[in-house]
Scaffold this motif. Structure first.
Motif, PDB file in Angstrom:
ATOM      1  N   HIS A 117      32.114  32.761  -1.912  1.00  0.00           N
ATOM      2  CA  HIS A 117      32.788  31.456  -1.801  1.00  0.00           C
ATOM      3  C   HIS A 117      33.678  31.405  -0.565  1.00  0.00           C
ATOM      4  O   HIS A 117      33.687  30.403   0.169  1.00  0.00           O
ATOM      5  CB  HIS A 117      33.607  31.197  -3.067  1.00  0.00           C
ATOM      6  N   ARG A 166      20.740  38.106 -11.270  1.00  0.00           N
ATOM      7  CA  ARG A 166      21.671  36.984 -11.236  1.00  0.00           C
ATOM      8  C   ARG A 166      22.545  37.012  -9.980  1.00  0.00           C
ATOM      9  O   ARG A 166      22.845  35.951  -9.383  1.00  0.00           O
ATOM     10  CB  ARG A 166      22.564  37.013 -12.481  1.00  0.00           C
ATOM     11  N   ALA A 167      22.951  38.195  -9.580  1.00  0.00           N
ATOM     12  CA  ALA A 167      23.783  38.308  -8.377  1.00  0.00           C
ATOM     13  C   ALA A 167      23.032  37.838  -7.131  1.00  0.00           C
ATOM     14  O   ALA A 167      23.576  37.082  -6.305  1.00  0.00           O
ATOM     15  CB  ALA A 167      24.253  39.752  -8.211  1.00  0.00           C
ATOM     16  N   THR A 204      21.767  30.735  -3.964  1.00  0.00           N
ATOM     17  CA  THR A 204      22.131  29.382  -4.391  1.00  0.00           C
ATOM     18  C   THR A 204      23.425  28.912  -3.751  1.00  0.00           C
ATOM     19  O   THR A 204      23.514  27.768  -3.264  1.00  0.00           O
ATOM     20  CB  THR A 204      22.268  29.334  -5.930  1.00  0.00           C
ATOM     21  N   GLU A 205      24.450  29.759  -3.737  1.00  0.00           N
ATOM     22  CA  GLU A 205      25.746  29.367  -3.197  1.00  0.00           C
ATOM     23  C   GLU A 205      25.709  29.192  -1.677  1.00  0.00           C
ATOM     24  O   GLU A 205      26.292  28.242  -1.143  1.00  0.00           O
ATOM     25  CB  GLU A 205      26.809  30.399  -3.570  1.00  0.00           C
ATOM     26  N   ASN A 243      20.460  35.815  -7.067  1.00  0.00           N
ATOM     27  CA  ASN A 243      20.225  34.377  -7.205  1.00  0.00           C
ATOM     28  C   ASN A 243      21.482  33.584  -6.850  1.00  0.00           C
ATOM     29  O   ASN A 243      21.398  32.496  -6.252  1.00  0.00           O
ATOM     30  CB  ASN A 243      19.792  34.071  -8.636  1.00  0.00           C
ATOM     31  N   MET A 244      22.667  34.108  -7.207  1.00  0.00           N
ATOM     32  CA  MET A 244      23.916  33.432  -6.866  1.00  0.00           C
ATOM     33  C   MET A 244      24.121  33.379  -5.355  1.00  0.00           C
ATOM     34  O   MET A 244      24.568  32.360  -4.806  1.00  0.00           O
ATOM     35  CB  MET A 244      25.089  34.147  -7.528  1.00  0.00           C
ATOM     36  N   ILE A 292      29.488  40.292 -10.690  1.00  0.00           N
ATOM     37  CA  ILE A 292      29.203  38.924 -10.234  1.00  0.00           C
ATOM     38  C   ILE A 292      30.498  38.192  -9.908  1.00  0.00           C
ATOM     39  O   ILE A 292      30.550  37.376  -8.973  1.00  0.00           O
ATOM     40  CB  ILE A 292      28.382  38.181 -11.300  1.00  0.00           C
ATOM     41  N   ASN A 293      31.554  38.478 -10.670  1.00  0.00           N
ATOM     42  CA  ASN A 293      32.843  37.842 -10.393  1.00  0.00           C
ATOM     43  C   ASN A 293      33.369  38.240  -9.016  1.00  0.00           C
ATOM     44  O   ASN A 293      33.829  37.397  -8.228  1.00  0.00           O
ATOM     45  CB  ASN A 293      33.835  38.234 -11.484  1.00  0.00           C
ATOM     46  N   SER A 295      31.129  36.679  -6.329  1.00  0.00           N
ATOM     47  CA  SER A 295      31.315  35.230  -6.225  1.00  0.00           C
ATOM     48  C   SER A 295      32.532  34.886  -5.376  1.00  0.00           C
ATOM     49  O   SER A 295      32.491  33.941  -4.566  1.00  0.00           O
ATOM     50  CB  SER A 295      31.455  34.634  -7.629  1.00  0.00           C
TER      51      SER A 295
END
Length: 394
Positions: free
Chosen positions: A88, A125-126, A132-133, A128-129, A80-81, A84
């Motif tokens: 971004h 979670r990945a 969302t992002e 969903n990120m 996930i890091n 992300s």
């Protein structure tokens, strides 16, 4: 999608590299391809997915490969890091209008490949990120997954999370219910992870100790400290690659923007020059027209002055003729009066004596002669005066 959206982001989190997608859009700057995949010499697909494969032509720096070294077993936090950081930066620099995600589940710890240590909750979670992002229209596709039961549970969890549907974690009874033992729960896999502390950059090194029997011998051969150093070094290589790619991509974008601005400036300058030349030509033409109009007006004024002068001269000549006619009429009247006087004198001659008649005739003739001379002098003087007062116009 390309008929509707100009910029599309494709993210592949499958264990294998998306070689076909990369080949299809390798020269395109409208589709940005991101692939996080396992990299090894004998791992399929071979000879592809290298980090130096950045795209070609217009698609240069629109293809990002994140090859995961064979010694690095990704955990949820590390995965996930990495994702992300990618999301971004692309959301800021590329600004996609639509997202396509290949949600492969062969990176699960329970998958037969045993390359990564991802969990069902971690992949959920990945995804969903990403949604969302980015906050853009998103299509989620299935991918690899060679443990069909855990893959089914993972896709069910992703779908429920995306659709914001609360479902029971307990798997309901059905004809294949026994295949989901021993947990019979949605978020648990057949190989349970131990709850030890994470070591390194988001990597749980205890995951390397809890492996299938096939890999247990290899893991036990590695010293724990050496493994920690390998993991940290692998993550540093990934972050370094991301930073370098970001720098190159930003330089390309800035250069492209400068070229567009430069071309636009030159086009604007050429347009201004053409416009100025056109304005200068129009100004010269306008000045020539104004000079021509002024010349025509001056010529017209001169013609009008000449016409006025001619008219004035004609009027003066007409007046002179009228004066001459008036003088002639006066002379004729004088002569008529003289003739009448002569007739009267002749009529009176019969009554008067002959001597007196001759004397009177002589005196009358002298008077008539003097009067005539006087009239001639006056008429001559009048004509001379009028001729002297006549205007001279050039």
């Amino acid at each position: 999608l390309r008929d509707t959206f100009d910029k599309i982001l494709y993210i592949d989190i499958d264990l294998h590299h998306c070689d076909s997608i990369q080949e299809a859009y390798y020269n395109s700057n409208n589709v940005f391809v991101v692939s996080i995949h396992h990299k090894d010499i004998d791992f399929f697909p071979q000879n592809t997915g290298d980090k130096n494969k950045l795209g070609e032509k217009q698609g240069t720096f629109y293809n990002l490969n994140i090859p995961i070294h064979k010694n690095l077993k990704l955990t949820d936090d590390a995965f996930i890091n990495i994702l992300s950081k990618i999301i971004h930066r692309l959301n800021y620099y590329f600004q996609p209008e639509c997202i396509v995600v290949c949600a492969g589940c062969d990176g699960l710890q329970s998958d037969p490949f045993k390359k990564w240590n991802l969990s069902i909750n971690g992949i959920t979670r990945a995804i969903n990120m990403i949604i969302t992002e980015m906050d853009k229209p998103t299509i989620i596709l299935g991918g690899g997954g060679y443990n069909p039961y855990d893959t089914a549970k993972c896709w069910t969890s992703i779908l429920a999370n995306v659709c914001n549907i609360n479902i029971d974690n307990d798997i309901p009874y059905h004809e294949n219910y026994s295949k989901f033992k021993p947990h019979y729960q949605l978020n648990k896999m057949k190989m349970k992870l131990e709850d030890d502390d994470d070591v390194g950059v988001g990597i749980n090194h205890n995951h390397f100790l809890v492996q299938s029997p096939q890999h247990q011998h290899q893991i036990n051969m590695l010293d724990r400290k050496k493994q920690q150093k390998l993991n940290i070094h692998a993550m540093q290589m990934i972050y370094g690659h991301l930073n370098n790619f970001e720098r190159l991509f930003v330089e390309k974008v800035l250069k492209s923007n400068r070229n567009k601005h430069k071309n636009g400036y030159h086009q604007h300058s050429h347009h201004q020059i053409r416009q100025q030349q056109s304005n200068g030509t129009n100004t010269v033409k306008k000045n020539n027209m104004e000079i021509k109009d002024e010349d025509e007006e001056e010529n017209e004024d001169e013609d009008d002055d000449i016409d006025i002068a001619d008219k004035h001269i004609n009027d003066k000549s007409d007046n002179t003729d009228c004066d001459q006619e008036n003088n002639n009429d006066s002379n004729n009247k004088v002569e008529n009066d003289r003739n009448e006087d002569n007739d009267k004198e002749q009529n009176n001659e019969n009554d008067e004596p002959k001597t007196e008649k001759s004397a009177s005739l002589s005196s009358m003739n002298s008077n008539i002669t003097a009067k005539k001379a006087t009239n001639d002098d006056n008429s001559y003087n009048k004509i001379a005066a009028k001729e002297k007062k006549a205007p001279v116009i050039i």
